[in-house]
Design a protein around this motif. Structure first.
Motif, PDB file in Angstrom:
ATOM      1  N   VAL A  86      24.538  43.083  39.907  1.00 18.87           N
ATOM      2  CA  VAL A  86      25.921  42.675  39.639  1.00 18.87           C
ATOM      3  C   VAL A  86      26.093  41.195  39.937  1.00 18.87           C
ATOM      4  N   PHE A  87      25.460  40.723  41.015  1.00 19.46           N
ATOM      5  CA  PHE A  87      25.603  39.320  41.414  1.00 19.46           C
ATOM      6  C   PHE A  87      24.779  38.380  40.538  1.00 19.46           C
ATOM      7  N   LYS A  88      23.913  38.943  39.702  1.00 18.76           N
ATOM      8  CA  LYS A  88      23.140  38.124  38.771  1.00 18.76           C
ATOM      9  C   LYS A  88      23.957  37.752  37.543  1.00 18.76           C
ATOM     10  N   ASP A  89      25.089  38.451  37.358  1.00 12.51           N
ATOM     11  CA  ASP A  89      26.005  38.114  36.274  1.00 12.51           C
ATOM     12  C   ASP A  89      26.937  37.015  36.783  1.00 12.51           C
ATOM     13  N   SER A  90      26.922  35.862  36.142  1.00 14.86           N
ATOM     14  CA  SER A  90      27.659  34.697  36.655  1.00 14.86           C
ATOM     15  C   SER A  90      29.158  34.942  36.721  1.00 14.86           C
ATOM     16  N   ALA A  91      29.710  35.646  35.722  1.00 14.69           N
ATOM     17  CA  ALA A  91      31.155  35.905  35.732  1.00 14.69           C
ATOM     18  C   ALA A  91      31.526  36.855  36.859  1.00 14.69           C
ATOM     19  N   ALA A  92      30.697  37.866  37.099  1.00  8.82           N
ATOM     20  CA  ALA A  92      30.960  38.798  38.194  1.00  8.82           C
ATOM     21  C   ALA A  92      30.794  38.110  39.538  1.00  8.82           C
ATOM     22  N   LYS A  93      29.756  37.326  39.677  1.00 13.87           N
ATOM     23  CA  LYS A  93      29.499  36.631  40.947  1.00 13.87           C
ATOM     24  C   LYS A  93      30.667  35.723  41.318  1.00 13.87           C
ATOM     25  N   ALA A  94      31.303  35.142  40.301  1.00 15.25           N
ATOM     26  CA  ALA A  94      32.419  34.234  40.555  1.00 15.25           C
ATOM     27  C   ALA A  94      33.625  34.938  41.159  1.00 15.25           C
ATOM     28  N   ARG A  95      33.686  36.266  41.040  1.00 15.36           N
ATOM     29  CA  ARG A  95      34.804  37.024  41.603  1.00 15.36           C
ATOM     30  C   ARG A  95      34.627  37.308  43.091  1.00 15.36           C
ATOM     31  N   PHE A  96      33.461  36.956  43.630  1.00 13.86           N
ATOM     32  CA  PHE A  96      33.192  37.175  45.045  1.00 13.86           C
ATOM     33  C   PHE A  96      33.221  35.855  45.809  1.00 13.86           C
ATOM     34  N   ALA A  97      33.494  35.949  47.106  1.00 10.49           N
ATOM     35  CA  ALA A  97      33.533  34.769  47.953  1.00 10.49           C
ATOM     36  C   ALA A  97      32.183  34.072  47.962  1.00 10.49           C
ATOM     37  N   ALA A  98      32.215  32.765  48.118  1.00  4.74           N
ATOM     38  CA  ALA A  98      30.984  31.977  48.145  1.00  4.74           C
ATOM     39  C   ALA A  98      30.109  32.405  49.316  1.00  4.74           C
ATOM     40  N   ALA A 217      23.907  45.397  47.782  1.00  3.45           N
ATOM     41  CA  ALA A 217      24.417  44.349  48.659  1.00  3.45           C
ATOM     42  C   ALA A 217      25.933  44.342  48.660  1.00  3.45           C
ATOM     43  N   ALA A 218      26.503  43.797  49.725  1.00  2.70           N
ATOM     44  CA  ALA A 218      27.958  43.796  49.891  1.00  2.70           C
ATOM     45  C   ALA A 218      28.485  42.375  49.986  1.00  2.70           C
ATOM     46  N   ALA A 219      29.674  42.169  49.423  1.00  2.00           N
ATOM     47  CA  ALA A 219      30.344  40.873  49.509  1.00  2.00           C
ATOM     48  C   ALA A 219      31.844  41.079  49.367  1.00  2.00           C
ATOM     49  N   VAL A 220      32.595  40.167  49.955  1.00  2.00           N
ATOM     50  CA  VAL A 220      34.051  40.209  49.913  1.00  2.00           C
ATOM     51  C   VAL A 220      34.537  39.547  48.628  1.00  2.00           C
ATOM     52  N   ALA A 221      35.580  40.100  48.026  1.00  4.86           N
ATOM     53  CA  ALA A 221      36.161  39.502  46.829  1.00  4.86           C
ATOM     54  C   ALA A 221      36.782  38.149  47.164  1.00  4.86           C
ATOM     55  N   ALA A 222      36.683  37.215  46.239  1.00  2.00           N
ATOM     56  CA  ALA A 222      37.155  35.858  46.493  1.00  2.00           C
ATOM     57  C   ALA A 222      38.667  35.804  46.700  1.00  2.00           C
ATOM     58  N   ASP A 223      39.407  36.668  46.013  1.00  2.00           N
ATOM     59  CA  ASP A 223      40.866  36.582  46.065  1.00  2.00           C
ATOM     60  C   ASP A 223      41.514  37.721  46.848  1.00  2.00           C
ATOM     61  N   THR A 224      40.739  38.433  47.646  1.00  2.00           N
ATOM     62  CA  THR A 224      41.323  39.525  48.415  1.00  2.00           C
ATOM     63  C   THR A 224      42.306  39.012  49.458  1.00  2.00           C
ATOM     64  N   LYS A 225      43.336  39.807  49.701  1.00  2.00           N
ATOM     65  CA  LYS A 225      44.278  39.501  50.778  1.00  2.00           C
ATOM     66  C   LYS A 225      43.910  40.263  52.048  1.00  2.00           C
ATOM     67  N   GLU A 226      42.809  41.009  51.988  1.00  2.00           N
ATOM     68  CA  GLU A 226      42.380  41.818  53.131  1.00  2.00           C
ATOM     69  C   GLU A 226      40.964  41.416  53.557  1.00  2.00           C
ATOM     70  N   ALA A 227      40.726  40.113  53.637  1.00  2.00           N
ATOM     71  CA  ALA A 227      39.378  39.615  53.908  1.00  2.00           C
ATOM     72  C   ALA A 227      38.844  40.091  55.256  1.00  2.00           C
ATOM     73  N   GLU A 228      39.675  40.086  56.276  1.00  2.00           N
ATOM     74  CA  GLU A 228      39.187  40.466  57.605  1.00  2.00           C
ATOM     75  C   GLU A 228      38.792  41.939  57.653  1.00  2.00           C
ATOM     76  N   ALA A 229      39.608  42.798  57.057  1.00  2.00           N
ATOM     77  CA  ALA A 229      39.275  44.218  57.033  1.00  2.00           C
ATOM     78  C   ALA A 229      38.030  44.455  56.185  1.00  2.00           C
ATOM     79  N   ALA A 230      37.916  43.725  55.073  1.00  2.00           N
ATOM     80  CA  ALA A 230      36.745  43.862  54.206  1.00  2.00           C
ATOM     81  C   ALA A 230      35.476  43.429  54.947  1.00  2.00           C
ATOM     82  N   LYS A 231      35.565  42.338  55.676  1.00  2.00           N
ATOM     83  CA  LYS A 231      34.419  41.871  56.467  1.00  2.00           C
ATOM     84  C   LYS A 231      34.071  42.882  57.559  1.00  2.00           C
ATOM     85  N   ALA A 232      35.091  43.517  58.128  1.00  2.00           N
ATOM     86  CA  ALA A 232      34.845  44.509  59.170  1.00  2.00           C
ATOM     87  C   ALA A 232      34.087  45.707  58.609  1.00  2.00           C
TER      88      ALA A 232
END
Length: 254
Positions: A86-98, A217-232
């Motif tokens: 999924v992360f090899k697709d550039s458009a999909a990867k762009a939706r996740f945090a750097a 693999a896991a990653a947080v969405a770039a525009d999530t409003k729940e970043a801390e819970a997602a990281k947890a």
């Protein structure tokens, strides 16, 4: 009051260590994109996380092509636990945090038969080729990252065209062992953990020359409003307690 088992206590301790203090977090609803082959581990670990944190998980399991479509659509989500493809697709990867995604689990490929049926030889490329050619039918999901690899193995063995006529196409990981258990397909060919199910038995893993692990693999969405819970939640998936569940489900942690 019932005493917690050692395993449950260890799980809760690992989760507590992975989480920030609860007074720093509000109860969140996390929308998660997940690979279908992660269904077993996440269905067990998700409720543990919910009970310990108060957060709610809404998990959408799907194949890699559909996960890419979901990630690149306007539909909101908070994190992904997905095949690395999924992360090899550039458009999909762009939706996740750097930053790099966190590897959660990996698993190789194998062949399954109906429980009680003779187990064919798949120990060498030649044996696997013969087994596949001798089979009346096979079940797998061609339209997935794992399925694409299986199809590639057929091509490497020189039997790509022959296998097309034998393929009973499935659309969800749970359907593969079910098709074999019911006798709708003679063989299931897919990720080993998917083939660990009632009514089927693993004939064996692909030979080393043809084996490859699919990484989730896991990653947080770039525009999530729940970043801390997602990281947890991602942090919890890397704890020893979570690793024990992942291993029990037929996968290798990390």
């Amino acid at each position: 009051m019932k005493w917690l088992t050692l395993a449950a206590a260890a799980s809760m301790l690992s989760l507590a260590l992975a989480m920030p203090p609860m007074n720093d977090l509000h109860a969140a609803e996390l929308r998660i994109l997940a690979g279908g082959s992660m269904t077993g581990p996440l269905n067990e670990l998700g409720p543990q996380f919910e009970r310990a944190t108060g957060h709610k998980l809404v998990i959408h399991f799907d194949s890699t092509p559909n996960l890419i479509k979901q990630a690149t659509s306007d539909a909101p989500f908070d994190l992904g636990v997905v095949p690395i493809d999924v992360f090899k697709d550039s458009a999909a990867k762009a939706r996740f945090a750097a930053g790099p995604a966190i590897e959660i689990a990996r698993v190789g490929y194998g062949v399954a038969v109906r429980a009680g049926a003779p187990k064919p030889d798949v120990s060498t490329p030649a044996a696997l080729k013969k087994t596949l050619l001798d089979a009346q039918s096979i079940a797998y999901i061609p339209a997935s990252a794992a399925g694409a690899y299986v199809t590639g193995v057929f091509e490497r063995l020189g039997i790509g065209e022959a296998m097309k006529a034998k393929t009973k196409v499935q659309t969800a990981t749970t359907e593969i062992p079910q098709a074999v258990a019911k006798g709708d397909a003679e063989l299931g060919v897919f990720l080993v953990n998917v083939l660990m199910a009632p009514g089927v038995e693993l004939a064996g893993s692909f030979p080393a020359e043809l084996q490859q692990e699919l990484v989730f693999a896991a990653a947080v969405a770039a525009d999530t409003k729940e970043a801390e819970a997602a990281k947890a939640f991602i942090g919890f998936l890397t704890t020893p307690a979570a690793a024990a569940v992942i291993k029990a489900k037929g996968m290798t942690p990390g």
